[in-house]
Design a protein around this motif. Sequence first.
Motif, PDB file in Angstrom:
ATOM      1  N   SER A  60       0.799  -1.239   0.000  1.00 29.78           N
ATOM      2  CA  SER A  60       0.000   0.000   0.000  1.00 29.78           C
ATOM      3  C   SER A  60       0.827   1.282   0.000  1.00 29.78           C
ATOM      4  CB  SER A  60      -0.959   0.016   1.194  1.00 29.78           C
ATOM      5  OG  SER A  60      -1.790  -1.104   1.170  1.00 29.78           O
ATOM      6  N   VAL A  61       1.814   1.341  -0.871  1.00 28.06           N
ATOM      7  CA  VAL A  61       2.498   2.611  -1.116  1.00 28.06           C
ATOM      8  C   VAL A  61       2.293   2.970  -2.585  1.00 28.06           C
ATOM      9  CG1 VAL A  61       4.249   2.298   0.663  1.00 28.06           C
ATOM     10  CG2 VAL A  61       4.739   1.580  -1.646  1.00 28.06           C
ATOM     11  N   THR A  62       2.431   4.227  -2.883  1.00 27.36           N
ATOM     12  CA  THR A  62       2.252   4.650  -4.263  1.00 27.36           C
ATOM     13  C   THR A  62       3.517   4.378  -5.069  1.00 27.36           C
ATOM     14  OG1 THR A  62       3.055   6.890  -3.846  1.00 27.36           O
ATOM     15  CG2 THR A  62       0.686   6.505  -3.515  1.00 27.36           C
ATOM     16  N   ALA A  63       3.337   4.351  -6.369  1.00 26.22           N
ATOM     17  CA  ALA A  63       4.492   4.145  -7.249  1.00 26.22           C
ATOM     18  C   ALA A  63       5.473   5.303  -7.092  1.00 26.22           C
ATOM     19  CB  ALA A  63       4.035   4.019  -8.693  1.00 26.22           C
ATOM     20  N   PHE A  64       4.946   6.504  -6.918  1.00 24.44           N
ATOM     21  CA  PHE A  64       5.791   7.677  -6.735  1.00 24.44           C
ATOM     22  C   PHE A  64       6.693   7.496  -5.508  1.00 24.44           C
ATOM     23  CE2 PHE A  64       6.632  11.829  -4.833  1.00 24.44           C
ATOM     24  CZ  PHE A  64       7.261  12.457  -5.888  1.00 24.44           C
ATOM     25  N   THR A  65       6.105   7.042  -4.389  1.00 20.41           N
ATOM     26  CA  THR A  65       6.878   6.835  -3.165  1.00 20.41           C
ATOM     27  C   THR A  65       7.958   5.785  -3.376  1.00 20.41           C
ATOM     28  OG1 THR A  65       4.986   7.432  -1.806  1.00 20.41           O
ATOM     29  CG2 THR A  65       6.727   6.173  -0.732  1.00 20.41           C
ATOM     30  N   TYR A  66       7.584   4.684  -4.019  1.00 20.11           N
ATOM     31  CA  TYR A  66       8.551   3.617  -4.261  1.00 20.11           C
ATOM     32  C   TYR A  66       9.724   4.124  -5.091  1.00 20.11           C
ATOM     33  CZ  TYR A  66      10.757  -0.409  -6.408  1.00 20.11           C
ATOM     34  OH  TYR A  66      11.676  -1.297  -6.864  1.00 20.11           O
ATOM     35  N   TYR A  67       9.454   4.813  -6.178  1.00 14.81           N
ATOM     36  CA  TYR A  67      10.543   5.271  -7.044  1.00 14.81           C
ATOM     37  C   TYR A  67      11.364   6.388  -6.393  1.00 14.81           C
ATOM     38  CZ  TYR A  67       8.875   2.193 -10.650  1.00 14.81           C
ATOM     39  OH  TYR A  67       8.535   1.065 -11.339  1.00 14.81           O
ATOM     40  N   ARG A  68      10.736   7.169  -5.530  1.00 13.67           N
ATOM     41  CA  ARG A  68      11.494   8.181  -4.778  1.00 13.67           C
ATOM     42  C   ARG A  68      12.457   7.491  -3.817  1.00 13.67           C
ATOM     43  NH1 ARG A  68      10.073  10.285   0.000  1.00 13.67           N
ATOM     44  NH2 ARG A  68       7.898   9.689  -0.320  1.00 13.67           N
ATOM     45  N   TRP A  69      11.979   6.444  -3.142  1.00 12.51           N
ATOM     46  CA  TRP A  69      12.863   5.674  -2.263  1.00 12.51           C
ATOM     47  C   TRP A  69      14.000   5.047  -3.049  1.00 12.51           C
ATOM     48  CZ3 TRP A  69       8.646   2.536   0.814  1.00 12.51           C
ATOM     49  CH2 TRP A  69       8.115   3.353   1.801  1.00 12.51           C
ATOM     50  N   ARG A  70      13.712   4.501  -4.206  1.00 14.57           N
ATOM     51  CA  ARG A  70      14.753   3.874  -5.032  1.00 14.57           C
ATOM     52  C   ARG A  70      15.777   4.911  -5.474  1.00 14.57           C
ATOM     53  NH1 ARG A  70      15.846  -0.176  -3.251  1.00 14.57           N
ATOM     54  NH2 ARG A  70      13.945  -0.780  -2.304  1.00 14.57           N
ATOM     55  N   LYS A  71      15.274   6.105  -5.805  1.00 10.05           N
ATOM     56  CA  LYS A  71      16.185   7.163  -6.239  1.00 10.05           C
ATOM     57  C   LYS A  71      17.094   7.592  -5.088  1.00 10.05           C
ATOM     58  CE  LYS A  71      16.135  11.890  -7.955  1.00 10.05           C
ATOM     59  NZ  LYS A  71      15.286  13.051  -8.177  1.00 10.05           N
ATOM     60  N   GLU A  72      16.519   7.688  -3.891  1.00  5.74           N
ATOM     61  CA  GLU A  72      17.284   8.153  -2.741  1.00  5.74           C
ATOM     62  C   GLU A  72      18.244   7.094  -2.215  1.00  5.74           C
ATOM     63  OE1 GLU A  72      16.519  10.074   1.686  1.00  5.74           O
ATOM     64  OE2 GLU A  72      14.856   9.859   0.293  1.00  5.74           O
ATOM     65  N   PHE A  73      17.784   5.852  -2.156  1.00  9.16           N
ATOM     66  CA  PHE A  73      18.581   4.805  -1.538  1.00  9.16           C
ATOM     67  C   PHE A  73      19.146   3.795  -2.517  1.00  9.16           C
ATOM     68  CE2 PHE A  73      15.439   6.103   1.668  1.00  9.16           C
ATOM     69  CZ  PHE A  73      16.314   6.728   2.526  1.00  9.16           C
ATOM     70  N   GLY A  74      18.780   3.903  -3.790  1.00  7.52           N
ATOM     71  CA  GLY A  74      19.295   2.987  -4.797  1.00  7.52           C
ATOM     72  C   GLY A  74      19.022   1.549  -4.426  1.00  7.52           C
ATOM     73  N   GLY A  75      19.985   0.697  -4.617  1.00  2.00           N
ATOM     74  CA  GLY A  75      19.814  -0.707  -4.302  1.00  2.00           C
ATOM     75  C   GLY A  75      20.424  -1.072  -2.967  1.00  2.00           C
ATOM     76  N   LEU A  76      20.491  -0.113  -2.049  1.00  2.00           N
ATOM     77  CA  LEU A  76      21.121  -0.377  -0.763  1.00  2.00           C
ATOM     78  C   LEU A  76      20.283  -1.329   0.081  1.00  2.00           C
ATOM     79  CD1 LEU A  76      22.237   3.214   0.285  1.00  2.00           C
ATOM     80  CD2 LEU A  76      23.612   1.445  -0.795  1.00  2.00           C
TER      81      LEU A  76
END
Length: 116
Positions: A60-76
């Motif tokens: 239950s998170v938005t796609a925007f939130t997921y991709y923002r997290w990926r952008k900020e934290f990458g594959g960490l």
Amino acid sequence: MIDRSHDLPVARQARELGISRGSIYYLPRPVPAADLALMRRIDVLLSQGRPVAEAIRTISVTAFTYYRWRKEFGGLKSDQVKRLKDLEKENERLRKAVSDLTLEKLILREAASGNY
């Protein structure tokens, strides 16, 4: 960096330190543990072969939130994210110490020259 309780106005402190006055008001927030747990859960779902859309819909998170997290934290991994945040906190503490010393040096230089 900037001491808001100091007698010197914030704008003057920023000018003396050579930093933008607008950057003074930004205070980064730490990543909540709940968000780290959600990111970990998404990683598990993706490693199980689920598509991204299904994984983010499941938690239950938005796609925007997921991709923002990926952008900020990458594959960490989660422990790497925690280490990164700890290092950022230590870096901020050290920057503050350096800027405090710089500000004190400027104040002493101004007092020594008699321009107070």
